[in-house]
Design a protein around this motif. Structure first.
Motif, short mmCIF file in Angstrom:
data_model
loop_
_atom_site.label_atom_id
_atom_site.label_comp_id
_atom_site.label_asym_id
_atom_site.label_seq_id
_atom_site.Cartn_x
_atom_site.Cartn_y
_atom_site.Cartn_z
N ILE A 77 -64.88 -4.27 22.93
CA ILE A 77 -64.96 -5.66 22.44
C ILE A 77 -64.88 -6.56 23.66
O ILE A 77 -64.07 -6.31 24.56
N ASP A 78 -65.68 -7.61 23.69
CA ASP A 78 -65.66 -8.45 24.90
C ASP A 78 -64.52 -9.47 24.87
O ASP A 78 -63.75 -9.55 23.90
N CYS A 79 -64.41 -10.20 25.96
CA CYS A 79 -63.30 -11.13 26.18
C CYS A 79 -63.13 -12.14 25.05
O CYS A 79 -62.00 -12.50 24.70
N ASP A 80 -64.23 -12.60 24.49
CA ASP A 80 -64.17 -13.60 23.41
C ASP A 80 -64.19 -12.96 22.03
O ASP A 80 -64.13 -13.68 21.03
N GLY A 81 -64.37 -11.66 21.99
CA GLY A 81 -64.43 -10.95 20.71
C GLY A 81 -65.72 -11.16 19.95
O GLY A 81 -65.84 -10.76 18.80
N ASP A 82 -66.70 -11.77 20.60
CA ASP A 82 -67.93 -12.07 19.86
C ASP A 82 -69.13 -11.21 20.25
O ASP A 82 -70.26 -11.50 19.84
#
Lengths: 133, 133
Positions: A77-82
């Protein structure tokens, strides 16, 4: 416990999140598709990648008709969760055109060039049924 | 001639297309962001990656404030024209948290684990200004 993981993901207003599939051992970026909450849960539970087909409006168990499945190796999952990054082990080819990955159009000197060959004809892949990724 | 390339890209109803940035020589997937037509044209013309910031509603010249730019090595379009893959040469780090890439949250045994370290503090990266990717 997979619900805790859902809480880390920011789904868009349509309830979807983009998911990049990358071959775990070679680093090849295979494709990008979309997941909803059910697709995320099924992928984590079964260890086999399931997307949400925006065109068909239903769960898309990758490889269900072609046999060209993606086994999940790692779910990130990336830093922003998107955005999601799925490290997978691809059976056969990822692209519905029969190419190994979907990114076969490359820009060179202002022109689009096709940089990879069809490995398996879509007819063969889908048993002569048209369409279906 | 870059307008011919725009014709190969299917922008969504908001005029955007997702763009995956991958380090050209290691295969590391760095981040995913969005481009509009102007961002695509500027990236192709200057050879330096420019996105569209959805949160700020303006062109986002990656690395403009941090110096952590992405030089474009190759620009690829997927089979459906609705996702881009940018092979880049990343200066410094790609993630606004100061990590090399944005996909540092990994699911293991149903838990999210942080798998990479902060290389440069965001304070240092943005000169003590808060925010700003």
């Amino acid at each position: 416990m997979n619900n805790d993981i859902l809480d880390k993901i920011t789904f868009d207003t349509g309830g979807l999140v983009p998911a990049i599939a990358q071959q775990h051992d070679t680093g090849e970026v295979l494709m990008m598709a979309w997941m909803n909450r059910d697709a995320v849960l099924e992928t984590l539970e079964k260890g086999q990648v399931c997307y949400w087909s925006r065109s068909r409006g239903k769960l898309w168990r990758k490889g269900e008709s072609s046999g060209h499945v993606q086994r999940l190796v790692n779910f990130r999952i990336d830093c922003d969760g998107d955005t999601l990054l799925l490290l997978v082990d691809q059976t056969g080819v990822a692209c519905h055109t029969g190419r190994h990955n979907c990114f076969f159009q490359s820009v060179r000197d202002g022109e689009v060039e096709i940089i990879s060959e069809v490995e398996i004809s879509p007819d063969e892949m889908y048993g002569n049924k048209s369409g279906g990724k």
